[in-house]
Design an enzyme around this catalytic site. Structure first.
Site, PDB file in Angstrom:
ATOM      1  N   SER A 243       0.858  -1.191   0.000  1.00  0.00           N
ATOM      2  CA  SER A 243       0.000   0.000   0.000  1.00  0.00           C
ATOM      3  C   SER A 243       0.890   1.235   0.000  1.00  0.00           C
ATOM      4  O   SER A 243       2.117   1.136  -0.016  1.00  0.00           O
ATOM      5  CB  SER A 243      -0.884  -0.008   1.242  1.00  0.00           C
ATOM      6  N   LYS A 244       0.240   2.380   0.058  1.00  0.00           N
ATOM      7  CA  LYS A 244       0.972   3.652   0.051  1.00  0.00           C
ATOM      8  C   LYS A 244       1.961   3.743   1.209  1.00  0.00           C
ATOM      9  O   LYS A 244       3.004   4.364   1.090  1.00  0.00           O
ATOM     10  CB  LYS A 244      -0.015   4.816   0.168  1.00  0.00           C
TER      11      LYS A 244
END
Ligand code: GLU
Length: 497
Positions: A243-244
């Protein structure tokens, strides 16, 4: 048989690392096999699909150089065919009308939960006789279409995972057309893939549970079954789904941060694929040649930003200077503009000679991992003045008075035209100054580097001296000495105060 593969993103977000890798594997497979690569935009989720996301996906593919042979085709455009296919299933008896309402289904699910048993649709509407079912529909009662799942295991030979099987009873009769007439995802995918004659479906592991349902639909529709390959997930370094938080961004954000498309492609290819030997740097042609689906690893890949930087650095080092010149000029121009200046003011002569710029890029391109880092190394060779990076000052200009004196000594030696005869002479001069001062060479080389470059890293200092030339070196040393004198005074004042 022609290989026909597709990348089928949903335009609900940007093209991220995982999607780009799926696209790349499909593209590489198509290119390696002389096949066709198609883009299908799965935009049936009207609420979440956005045209700007479609555009971002197209731009991302374009930047990476993953060219399309067909498409983009839009899934929403096929909705009539999806419905027709659903009704074909009904006609053939592979599907039945289900009159159970959402409320009833929710209640049964709740009861099953209370009873501690798993919930699966019990097939009750599938047992209605044809006449009753037809009459209820005729009377206007809303219904969904549900596929009758046979009581047998469903398996396939996965291109990546090998034999896969879902046991009998693990899938219950599932809906293909909702009571509001909208087709369900799995039906749309199969209808589209069959229609496009897709031969190989290569997609993320997260779709494995869809595959047995899709296989049933192919069989029921009498369409030839494609081969399936499921690419393992990408994880962050902490083992959690990427994810980010792990520094993963949209592919275009990497472009904006100064990564080369070749570097990014190379990195994406190695996320879950290995050539089987220790080669790591590949250009696009090399990837097409080396790639094979059966070398895609079964275990999940780990996203390693440091590796991306390293690989990108290898690609920068391997790029011809002429290719790098354009982005370097662009970055320095943007920086100048931000300071309210023109490039001709901040970097006189940067654009005067393509040959000289190429020579400097050649000199410095070995280390930088991104284009801005490359521009930072090129900059001092053309800049009107350098800004001293605080970190470099702290490390190598700790004692301003003494350093100023060392730099003065260097300036005196390097004022001679003869010192610049060649790199060997420059080296002898610099080492000679250190020897006369009775300090190790590093004690003069590191401060000298800060004076010339404003930073703590550069290519070999003697090459840097030679490439900068006598005039610029003189100006840089004078500026550094002035800076250090001010620092030394401030320090003295602080002591007496
Ligand atoms: N639209 C799906 C996704 O973005 C891909 C479907 C498929 O490849 O079959 O995950």
């Amino acid at each position: 048989m022609t290989v026909r593969v597709r990348f089928a993103p949903s335009p609900t977000g940007f093209l991220h690392v995982g999607g780009a890798r799926t696209a790349l594997f499909n593209w590489l497979y198509a290119r390696g096999e002389g096949g066709v690569f198609l883009l299908r935009v799965e935009d049936t989720d009207r609420a979440r699909s956005r045209p700007e996301h479609t555009q971002a996906i197209l731009d991302g593919l374009d930047w990476l150089g993953l060219d399309l042979d067909e498409g983009p085709v839009f899934q929403a455009g096929g909705i009539d065919r999806h419905r027709e296919d659903a009704y074909r299933l009904l006609e053939q008896g592979a599907a039945y009308r289900c009159f159970c309402t959402a409320d009833e289904l929710a209640r049964r699910r709740e009861e099953a939960k209370q009873a501690g048993s798993g919930y699966g649709y019990d097939g009750r509407c599938g047992r209605l006789d044809a006449a009753t079912s037809g009459a209820r529909a005729e009377a206007g009662e809303p219904f969904a279409l549900r596929v009758r799942v046979p009581g047998e295991a469903i398996g396939w030979e996965d291109m990546i995972h090998g034999p896969m099987s879902f046991p009998a009873g693990s899938i219950d009769d599932f809906i293909v057309l909702r009571s509001d007439g909208t087709p369900v995802y799995n039906l749309a995918v199969v209808s589209d893939d069959a229609h496009a004659r897709i031969s190989h479906v290569v997609r993320g592991d997260d779709h494995i549970s869809n595959t047995p349902k899709q296989i049933l639909l192919y069989r029921a529709l009498g369409a030839p079954l494609p081969a399936f390959g499921h690419v393992p997930l990408i994880l962050g370094s902490d083992g959690k789904r990427l994810s980010k938080r792990h520094g993963a961004m949209s592919v275009l954000a990497y472009r904006d941060e100064g990564y080369l498309p070749e570097g990014m492609l190379n990195f994406l290819a190695l996320l879950g694929w290995s050539p089987g030997d220790d080669r790591e740097r590949f250009d696009v042609g090399g990837l097409v040649e080396a790639f094979s689906i059966d070398r895609v690893l079964r275990k999940s890949a780990v996203f390693d930003l440091d590796k991306l930087g390293w690989l990108n650095g290898r690609h920068i080092a391997a790029s011809p200077p002429a290719v790098l010149a354009h982005p370097v000029i662009g970055i320095l121009r943007a920086e100048a503009r931000e300071a309210g200046l023109r490039l001709a003011e901040t970097h006189p002569e940067l654009e005067a000679s393509a040959d000289r710029l190429a020579a400097i890029i050649d000199l410095v391109k070995e280390r930088p991992r991104t284009l801005p880092a490359l521009a930072r190394q090129v900059s001092p060779f053309f800049a009107a003045s350098v800004r001293y990076e605080p970190d470099a000052v702290r490390r190598f200009w700790k004692r301003p008075a003494e350093t100023a004196e060392h730099l003065r000594q260097l300036a005196a030696r390097l004022a001679e035209e003869a010192s610049f005869r060649d790199v060997e002479t420059l080296e002898a001069e610099v080492r000679g100054v250190a020897a006369r001062l009775g300090v190790g060479a590093g004690r003069v080389i590191n401060p000298l580097r800060v004076a010339l470059m404003g930073q703590a890293v550069s290519p070999g200092i003697f090459e840097v001296l030679g490439a900068m030339g006598r005039e610029r070196v003189r100006a840089r040393l004078e500026a550094a000495v002035r800076f250090l004198e001010v620092e030394a005074e401030a320090e003295a004042e602080a002591v007496t105060a």
